[in-house]
Motif scaffolding. Structure first.
Motif: not given
Length: 501
Positions: A1-8, A54-60
């Protein structure tokens, strides 16, 4: 799984003359890509919680940007475009999106910064679920509701649950991906402008609304958020909102949103703050200091919070009314700051430590329609010059590096002034300790703040007085010229009937 994470993150005061270029987002602009990850990993932001989940899920994980600026005027068009473009460009190939947003961003080209961003992300990833963490002072819009699957806001003000909010939103998004939950959104927005000083989660109608939200969560709703809104924005509806995330049952979610919105409307007068005259507030602070010294023998300072020029609502931090009134009433032993005046800082640095100077400070930026003021003429000795950087010890933004710009300390006898190049909220004792000033030894602390200073400064204080300097963050809506605001709206208008639903 690939997850986009951002802050604005930006809370926009459209009446503020403080500019918001790209450089305002961070020490010298946003953190990009790997730096965005490092800026948040191990911290207490909502983005930090997204990364951990996300890291706990092993996601990219893809982290295109982390951009956070102090509240100020509308975001420059180029800055908004650069931040949004980075997020949208990172979307292709992602399976889910987690965004740490404020919810009250206005850019030069749009009154709905978050809604427009979410619309673009949704267009880029039409089938990917999107979770959003919002500030308690977000101004929710239909575009935000239409283009997100999960919305959760802070439940505390001062905001000490940023990480927990991100954790909550991430948990619901991951449950949706795994088929363990089926989030549906419901939204109500009473036509009510709330005063920021009446949005504390510890008191009054706001506390009762948040208690109702928590009770609804305990009864089965996935998330219930009460967002006080940010009324110092000339947009159609800078109003309070209730956002409910139900679990597959839209009707139940709508009923909860309507019930809490009705409760809020019925208590609408309790969301309005009315300031006493500034001279009266200063006299009250002087009386508190006398009582504390005489009754308890305490050396603790009295806090005077200048909420009319509050950095974290877009204040200029150069309105000198409070200091001028305090000096006129004979107060001594004062520490005031941070006062923002880049020109004064440059002059103090040129003079050097130990120099005796006479210099004009502040009163250089005014809101639209306000009369120009002469700078406050200060005569004193330069005590310190620093780079204006320190690390916040918490509980808000714990561990993050803070940037005041270059800073100088001017001792004028009755008061010690901390003057900085950038507007800055007194998050921490480090605001003063980093420039060699011990705030505990002051008799009066004059802070450009409304709420965020309280977890740190109230424990060292003998008392607190709210002071309205009539700057660009005052609580009197008569100070501002709204042109986009939908009417009727309380308390600008009264006597009208609002029906939820």
């Amino acid at each position: 799984m690939k997850i986009l994470i951002a802050r604005m993150n930006h809370e926009t005061n459209t009446f503020s003359p403080v500019a918001t270029p790209l450089a305002a987002f961070g020490g010298n602009g946003p953190a990009w890509r790997e730096d965005a990850y490092r800026e948040n990993k191990g911290m207490r932001t909502a983005m930090s919680a997204f990364i951990d989940a996300a890291e706990r899920e092993g996601a990219q994980i893809v982290t295109p940007v982390s951009a956070s600026a102090n509240p100020s005027g509308p975001v420059a068009a180029a800055a908004y475009d650069a931040i949004c473009a980075a997020i949208v460009a990172a979307a292709p190939g992602c399976d889910a999106v987690m965004l740490d947003l404020h919810g009250a961003m206005v850019a030069e080209q749009t009154p709905d910064g978050e809604g427009d961003l979410l619309e673009r992300v949704r267009a880029a990833l039409p089938r990917a679920p999107i979770a959003v963490a919002l500030d308690l002072h977000g101004n929710v819009t239909q575009k935000m509701i239409d283009n997100a699957d999960v919305i959760v806001s802070f439940k505390t003000y001062p905001h000490v649950d940023m990480y927990e909010t991100g954790e909550h939103a991430a948990r619901l998004l991951l449950a949706r991906i795994k088929g363990q939950a089926h989030p549906v959104l419901a939204w109500r927005q009473p036509p009510l402008l709330t005063s920021t000083l009446r949005s504390s989660s510890a008191d009054g109608a706001m506390r009762r609304a948040i208690e109702a939200a928590r009770a609804a969560e305990a009864e089965g709703m996935l998330a219930v958020s009460v967002l006080a809104g940010f009324s110092l924005a000339d947009i159609p509806a800078p109003c309070i909102s209730v956002v409910v995330v139900g679990d597959g049952d839209a009707t139940a979610a709508e009923a909860v949103a309507e019930r809490i919105a009705r409760q809020i409307w019925d208590e609408r007068s309790d969301f309005v703050y009315r300031s006493p005259p500034l001279a009266e507030s200063v006299a009250h602070a002087a009386q508190l200091a006398r009582e504390a010294q005489g009754t308890h023998g305490t050396g603790k300072p009295v806090l005077l919070l200048d909420h009319g020029d509050n950095c974290m609502s877009g204040g200029t931090c150069d309105t000198m009314d409070l200091l001028e009134v305090a000096l006129a009433q004979g107060l001594t032993g004062m520490v005031s700051g941070p006062l923002c005046d880049p020109e004064a800082v440059a002059a103090l640095i040129e003079a050097g430590v130990g120099a005796r100077v006479t210099i004009g400070i502040g009163n250089k930026l005014t809101r639209e329609g306000a009369a120009a003021r002469a700078p406050f003429m200060a005569t004193g000795v330069v005590r310190a010059i620093t780079d204006g950087e320190y690390v916040i010890t918490g509980p808000t933004y714990t561990g993050q590096r803070a940037y005041m710009g270059r800073a100088a300390v001017l001792d004028i006898g009755a008061a010690t002034l901390v003057v900085t190049e950038r507007t800055h909220e007194p998050w921490d004792l480090g605001v003063f300790e980093s420039v060699g000033v011990d705030p505990r030894r002051a008799r009066f602390l004059l802070l450009k703040s409304r709420m965020y200073c309280r977890p740190v400064f109230v424990p060292i204080a003998a008392g607190l007085v709210e002071c309205d300097s009539r700057g660009v963050t005052g609580s009197d809506y008569g100070l501002y010229r709204y042109t986009r605001l939908l009417r009727p709206v309380f308390p600008v208008d009264d006597g009208f009937i609002w029906r939820a639903g």
